[in-house]
Every structure is written in structure tokens, then in C-alpha cells.
Design an enzyme around this catalytic site. Sequence first.
Site, PDB file in Angstrom:
ATOM      1  N   ILE A  25       0.805  -1.218   0.000  1.00 50.47           N
ATOM      2  CA  ILE A  25       0.000   0.000   0.000  1.00 50.47           C
ATOM      3  C   ILE A  25       0.845   1.277   0.000  1.00 50.47           C
ATOM      4  O   ILE A  25       0.307   2.368  -0.131  1.00 50.47           O
ATOM      5  CB  ILE A  25      -0.954   0.029   1.215  1.00 50.47           C
ATOM      6  CG1 ILE A  25      -0.160  -0.070   2.525  1.00 50.47           C
ATOM      7  CG2 ILE A  25      -1.990  -1.059   1.107  1.00 50.47           C
ATOM      8  CD1 ILE A  25      -1.039   0.062   3.764  1.00 50.47           C
ATOM      9  N   GLY A  26       2.150   1.152   0.126  1.00 45.55           N
ATOM     10  CA  GLY A  26       2.975   2.357   0.105  1.00 45.55           C
ATOM     11  C   GLY A  26       4.448   2.029   0.126  1.00 45.55           C
ATOM     12  O   GLY A  26       4.855   0.960   0.582  1.00 45.55           O
ATOM     13  N   VAL A  33       5.376  -0.481   2.976  1.00 52.23           N
ATOM     14  CA  VAL A  33       4.252  -0.649   3.896  1.00 52.23           C
ATOM     15  C   VAL A  33       3.222  -1.559   3.231  1.00 52.23           C
ATOM     16  O   VAL A  33       2.819  -1.314   2.085  1.00 52.23           O
ATOM     17  CB  VAL A  33       3.619   0.704   4.266  1.00 52.23           C
ATOM     18  CG1 VAL A  33       2.473   0.502   5.253  1.00 52.23           C
ATOM     19  CG2 VAL A  33       4.676   1.640   4.864  1.00 52.23           C
ATOM     20  N   ASP A 148      10.785  16.197  11.665  1.00 49.79           N
ATOM     21  CA  ASP A 148      10.446  16.140  10.236  1.00 49.79           C
ATOM     22  C   ASP A 148       8.942  16.357  10.051  1.00 49.79           C
ATOM     23  O   ASP A 148       8.274  15.588   9.364  1.00 49.79           O
ATOM     24  CB  ASP A 148      10.877  14.799   9.646  1.00 49.79           C
ATOM     25  CG  ASP A 148      10.909  14.828   8.114  1.00 49.79           C
ATOM     26  OD1 ASP A 148      10.917  15.939   7.546  1.00 49.79           O
ATOM     27  OD2 ASP A 148      10.928  13.747   7.497  1.00 49.79           O
TER      28      ASP A 148
END
Length: 634
Positions: A25-26, A33, A148
Amino acid sequence: MSEVEALPPGLPRMINDRYEIESLIGRGGMADVYLALDHVLSRKVAVKVLRPDTATNPMVVNRFRREAKAVAALSHPNIVAVYDTGELPATEQQHERLPFMVMEYVTGKTLKQVISQDTIDAEFAVRVARGVCEALDHSHANNVVHRDVKPANVMVTDAGHVKLMDFGIARALDNSATMTQTAAVVGTAQYFSPEQARGEQVDFRSDIYSAGCLFYELITGKPPFTGDSPVSVAYQHVGEIPPAPSEVTHDVDPIFDPVVAKVLSKERDDRFQSAGAFAAALEDALNGVEFHEDPASPSTYTLPIYGNHDSTETGFAAQSAPLTSEHPVFAANDAPVETTRHRSNRGLIVLLSLIAVVAVALASFLVIRSIQADAEKRAPVAVPDVKNLSEDDASSLLRDATFNVRVEREFSEDVDENKASRTDPSSGTQVAKDSTVTLYISEGSEQRVIPKDLANQSEAAARDALRQAGLEVGTVTREDSATIPTDWVIGTSPELGSKVKAGSEVDLILSTGKVKVPDVSDMSREDAQKALEAEDVGLKAQFVDVETDEYEEGTLFAQSPNASAEATPGDLVKISVAVPVPDETPTPTPTPSESESDSSEDSDSQSPSETTSPSPSQSRSGKLPPPANPGEGN
């Protein structure tokens, strides 16, 4: 589980006999991921696995483990939770152990996607900023600095909740929390705090600055600073003031400008001292309450000398006068003593008052001087005018003005070569100290003149001359020439002496060393000789008389070499000139009587063998030799 895409080599479908991988998914900079099903709790989770190509880098592995450790210590509705962590064993396909973490599965969009797709109103921007600030307040309370904060690391769920994620470069708040680690810059330049850009230690106020950059982009659609490279953006964070949001986007209410100005202060002490304070100021602005920063005023303390004083006014416990059973009015015998005591107290009061005045004046002077020094340190400096100075002099002048210098070269029509033509920013512009100023050095006029003396030079010499003039050699063609030797320059295109841009290509026209023989048929001798011996032909003419009846006398009817043939200058061209064929004189036919008499006489005087034939001249003239006298013989 339904059939899904194939997994990378070495990644099992089932992790820890609990998490079943379903799909990718990523992908991030160091990990992938996957969507997985937790068979124990029957819920969907996100499994973040370090990629094999980065698992060999110890710094990346440590960063991954640090993220898991940092987030595992946090538990907040606005922070993506970590449920589990571990390492996948090495396999034949993958020789390194792969760390993984099991996280809360969140469906929605990143804030970066929301900004790129939708127009964001102030209410939504404040709501998102509130969620980010609440997450930061929680992490800061646990001594974790995110380092970040940016739109790509904020999720907006389908239900509208805000989730802060990716604590991969988060650090515990200690002396090691700097911008760099192992010479690798961490964070994202557009959301750097000035102290991160300078490589200094960071604290929770660095996150608050980054949150301010995030809010700035939410309401304007762009970050406060942009540039061609991360370095240029970092310089702007350190030395430049961003434009107010209402100036960038006119739809933004100016009531947000002072809040943004404070959160983006260059000095940490000037910013909001907590993320919650920043969020509260934004919500007040959204409700129409203007932000006003209370000026810091030094506390003034008065030391009591004697008597009863209210401790709430002075801040100190007041000293009490000694108790007496007598009323002061009736203590007449003690009057001199009291007078002396009051006089001594009065002198002490005056002395201490003078000391207090001097101390306050000195403290005020030091405070004012400190403020002035700080203002001078931050005050921008005008870029000096360096036009027409040498490179060394211009660089020295800029460095003396506290600027860093980057030198570039350009063409200039009004500045001599190797002299300073301009600066960027231009002269007179107010720029922060230690900023980088680009110094442009002139390379002279961009126009170059094709040398006129290229004609009648060899090809090699012409190429060298063009190169020295800042020009390039283009195509090479050849033309006939009677005056220029083979492979020497006849001319150029563009023409000799014309002006062209530096670096332009110039075509060379070289001589073949040959000429084409002109057609001299039907010319007169004089015209043919002029045509052949002309300066641009250079041939020699040789006329040969040829008897013929086909052409009129004096006609030039043939030449060798033929017309249009190539010849070397100085070659001989033979030309045929028509002359008439000479006529032959016929022999007269004798009459019969003469023939007979002559025949008899001949037969009488000569033998047949002694008969003479007329000479050629006699034959052509038609006259015969005179007859011999009678009686004469051999």
C-alpha cells in the site's frame, strides 16, 4: 485471503504466525508498507518492513529501530500507533534480517495530497494545525522531538481525524539532537527550522517552527520558502523573512499574519514556547481575536529598610519594628536618641536609593545595549556596488560586507572582459548577513567579428583563428579558384568581417585549385584569348589553323580541353581556327592537231622511255615545257 500480487523474495506471506500480508500500500525512502490482517485480533493493520536494499546500511537500520522505539512510547489519538515490532529471519533469497513494525492502519490521504487536490479554507487549516500541535505536545511531553513535521507525514483520515506519523528521524531531547547525524542531513529543507539548517542542536521549538511552515502552506498553497536546491531554501530559512500569508494569497485574513510571524521567528526564544500555545493563537485568530504579544518587562524589587510592609507588594517578608509598652508621644527623654536614629536611617536610605538608581541605570544600559547588539547582528546589509571592479576586488568587497560569494560568468555589452558586471541580489538590496551573493564576471561582448584575414590562409590556420575568436567551424565546402591554392580559404559564411554571437558556427569555403575551362567557340581570337587568360581563369591560349570547308574562315570551332572541363591555372588550351582549303589548278586539254604533231615529233626525236613528265609546278600551272630545237638530241 484472496490472491494478491507476488511478494518480494524473502518476504513471507505470514509474519510471526499472526500477520498475513495482503498487498503493498505504500513505499518510502527506506521501507515498504503492506496491508495485513491480524488473525489474533481480527483487524487490519499496516506492516512496515525495511527494504532488502537498505537493510545492509547500519544507519538506516538504526533509524528504523529508533522510529519503532520512539512511537511505541507515545500513545495519542493524533499519532499513528505502533502495535508490534520484530525482525524477519534471513533466508536464501535475503541474507540480512529485516526489521518490521506493525502499526495502526489508517485510511485517508496525506496532507500533501489534500493540499495538491483541494482549496483549503482557514477553518480546516486551523483544525489540522490543532491536531498536529496536540500530537507534538504529547511527544514533547515525552521528550521526543519529531524533527520532520511536513504535509507528507500528516494523514487526514476518511473520518476527518489528523494523524502524525513517520518518527523515523525523531530523537530523544538531548545534546545529540542536531540537524545532522553521520554527515547525513535529516528533515526536509522546505520545513527546516533555522537551527536545523545551521546544524545546531534542536529542541521542541524546532518542531513548532516546522508546524508553522505546515500551516503557512495550508492557507497559502505554498511553503514559506522555495528555491532551486535544498541548500538555497535552507539559506532562506536562516536569513530571510517570509512574506505575510495575506500578501501571498489575498483570500487569507490578515489576522493570521502576526501569529505566523511569531511562529516563524528565527530565534527560538521568540517563537511560541509550546505547540499548544501556537494552536490556541490560531483558534483565537479564527474567532476574530487578534494576537498581541505582551512585551517582556523586567521585574523591579524594592528591599524594605524598616517598618511594616505588605509582603504582597514587595515580594519579600518585611521586617517589623520592635514592640514597646510606651507611646512614642510620651517618651520625651528618648527624643534625642530617636532623632539620631532617624537621621542615621535617613542617610542609609539616601545611600541605598542612590545605589539602587545606579544599579537600575546600569541594568537598563546593559539591556538596551544587548538589544541594540542583537538588532545589529540581525540587521540586513546593503549589497555594495562592484560594477567594473576586478574579480578579486569585487569578491573582497562583498566578503568585507559579510556575504558569501559565488562567482558566475556572463556576456556583457557594456562591461569589459574580466570585470564585474552585476550581482544577484542587485547592489543596494538589503540582505541578511552571511547570505550568498552571486557575482557575475563579464566575458566581454557576446558579438564576435569573423577575422577578415582568413582569406588566402590554409584550412588549419583558419580553424585556429576562428577558435581564438570564440567561434566554431561549421561545414566546409569547396569552390574553384584560379588565384588561391588548393585547400586554402576563399571566404566564409557569414561573410568575412561580419559580427556573430560567440560560439556561433562559421562555414569555410576552400579552394579546389581548379578552374572550369570557358566556352570560346564562336568568339574572335582576341575575345577567346581574353576569356582564357582572364585573372579568374588563368589559362593560356594556343590557336591552331585547321583547313576545313565546314566553317567560315577565322571561326573557332573546337577546343581542347572542352568547355566546362576542369583545368589547373596555367594549362594550355588548344583552339582550332578554320582556314579555307587551297584550290588546285587544272591541266589544259590539247587540240587534236597539236596532239598529232607533238606525237610525231616526239616519236621522231625521242624514244618512249625518254619521255619526261611535267614537273609538279608545271602541272599545277597547266603549262608544258617548250619543245626541243630541230637537230638537237641527246
